[in-house]
Design a protein around this motif. Structure first.
Motif, PDB file in Angstrom:
ATOM      1  N   ILE A  62       0.774  -1.072  -0.284  1.00 53.23           N
ATOM      2  CA  ILE A  62      -0.101  -0.044  -0.020  1.00 53.23           C
ATOM      3  C   ILE A  62       1.016   1.480   0.051  1.00 53.23           C
ATOM      4  N   LEU A  63       2.131   1.258   0.845  1.00 54.67           N
ATOM      5  CA  LEU A  63       2.841   2.567   0.849  1.00 54.67           C
ATOM      6  C   LEU A  63       3.604   2.698  -0.266  1.00 54.67           C
ATOM      7  N   VAL A  64       4.029   1.612  -1.254  1.00 53.67           N
ATOM      8  CA  VAL A  64       4.608   1.640  -2.488  1.00 53.67           C
ATOM      9  C   VAL A  64       3.560   2.343  -3.510  1.00 53.67           C
ATOM     10  N   ARG A  65       2.454   1.528  -3.350  1.00 58.14           N
ATOM     11  CA  ARG A  65       1.387   2.023  -4.506  1.00 58.14           C
ATOM     12  C   ARG A  65       1.074   3.589  -3.932  1.00 58.14           C
ATOM     13  N   GLU A  66       0.959   4.081  -2.957  1.00 57.75           N
ATOM     14  CA  GLU A  66       0.720   5.432  -2.712  1.00 57.75           C
ATOM     15  C   GLU A  66       1.866   6.303  -3.170  1.00 57.75           C
ATOM     16  N   ALA A  67       2.827   5.669  -2.988  1.00 57.09           N
ATOM     17  CA  ALA A  67       4.122   6.715  -3.259  1.00 57.09           C
ATOM     18  C   ALA A  67       4.164   6.904  -5.060  1.00 57.09           C
ATOM     19  N   ILE A  68       3.829   5.550  -5.678  1.00 56.93           N
ATOM     20  CA  ILE A  68       3.820   5.729  -7.113  1.00 56.93           C
ATOM     21  C   ILE A  68       2.753   6.319  -7.814  1.00 56.93           C
ATOM     22  N   ALA A  69       1.563   6.189  -7.242  1.00 60.06           N
ATOM     23  CA  ALA A  69       0.442   6.757  -7.790  1.00 60.06           C
ATOM     24  C   ALA A  69      -0.618   7.220  -6.761  1.00 60.06           C
ATOM     25  N   PRO A  70      -0.477   8.364  -6.324  1.00 61.65           N
ATOM     26  CA  PRO A  70      -1.120   8.813  -5.013  1.00 61.65           C
ATOM     27  C   PRO A  70      -2.837   8.737  -5.423  1.00 61.65           C
ATOM     28  N   SER A  71      -3.519   8.485  -4.496  1.00 65.21           N
ATOM     29  CA  SER A  71      -5.140   8.435  -4.548  1.00 65.21           C
ATOM     30  C   SER A  71      -5.393   9.791  -4.178  1.00 65.21           C
ATOM     31  N   PRO A  72      -6.853   9.968  -4.224  1.00 59.19           N
ATOM     32  CA  PRO A  72      -7.432  11.262  -3.561  1.00 59.19           C
ATOM     33  C   PRO A  72      -7.168  11.240  -2.097  1.00 59.19           C
ATOM     34  N   GLN A  73      -7.363  10.308  -1.534  1.00 62.10           N
ATOM     35  CA  GLN A  73      -7.083  10.067   0.301  1.00 62.10           C
ATOM     36  C   GLN A  73      -5.903   9.554   0.374  1.00 62.10           C
ATOM     37  N   THR A  74      -4.824  10.149  -0.027  1.00 58.17           N
ATOM     38  CA  THR A  74      -3.410   9.559   0.157  1.00 58.17           C
ATOM     39  C   THR A  74      -3.196   9.746   1.610  1.00 58.17           C
ATOM     40  N   ARG A  75      -3.218  10.675   2.489  1.00 62.32           N
ATOM     41  CA  ARG A  75      -2.893  10.669   3.747  1.00 62.32           C
ATOM     42  C   ARG A  75      -3.462   9.950   4.633  1.00 62.32           C
ATOM     43  N   VAL A  76      -4.774   9.443   4.311  1.00 65.97           N
ATOM     44  CA  VAL A  76      -5.634   8.550   5.177  1.00 65.97           C
ATOM     45  C   VAL A  76      -5.143   7.140   4.967  1.00 65.97           C
ATOM     46  N   THR A  77      -4.849   6.862   3.722  1.00 69.70           N
ATOM     47  CA  THR A  77      -4.402   5.565   3.272  1.00 69.70           C
ATOM     48  C   THR A  77      -2.778   5.414   3.799  1.00 69.70           C
ATOM     49  N   GLN A  78      -2.219   6.322   3.902  1.00 66.98           N
ATOM     50  CA  GLN A  78      -0.641   6.049   4.165  1.00 66.98           C
ATOM     51  C   GLN A  78      -0.576   5.968   5.869  1.00 66.98           C
TER      52      GLN A  78
END
Length: 99
Positions: A62-78
């Motif tokens: 999840i952390l790698v995916r969010e670093a490559i392609a951030p989603s609209p709720q990036t902060r909550v997901t991270q």
């Protein structure tokens, strides 16, 4: 029968739409299952190790995916992924201490 077909089609569609998120979801569902088994039968250490490994792998993914392609709720997901990472490390430390 119609409801089973609906769920199967939904599962197939979600796996085709976003495969990394589907794999992460599958890993987290398996982790929940393994950790539930290990909590019901406390002597079964392999289930706990496997469940914590699934949590660790899913949170890093999840952390790698969010670093490559951030989603609209990036902060909550991270933050959620970091919380899962901390919990899995704490679980492994507790497991090592127990053994």
């Amino acid at each position: 029968m119609r409801s089973w077909r609906f769920w199967l089609n939904t599962l197939i569609l979600s796996s085709q739409y976003n495969p990394p998120r589907f794999v992460e979801l599958l890993m987290l569902m398996l982790a929940i299952t393994m950790l539930a088994i290990s909590s019901v039968v406390p002597r079964e250490v392999p289930y706990m190790v496997l469940g914590l490994s699934f949590v660790l792998g899913a949170s890093i993914s999840i952390l790698v995916r969010e670093a490559i392609a951030p989603s609209p709720q990036t902060r909550v997901t991270q933050l959620t992924a970091l919380l899962l990472l901390v919990v899995s490390f704490y679980g492994f430390a507790d497991l090592i201490k127990m053994l």
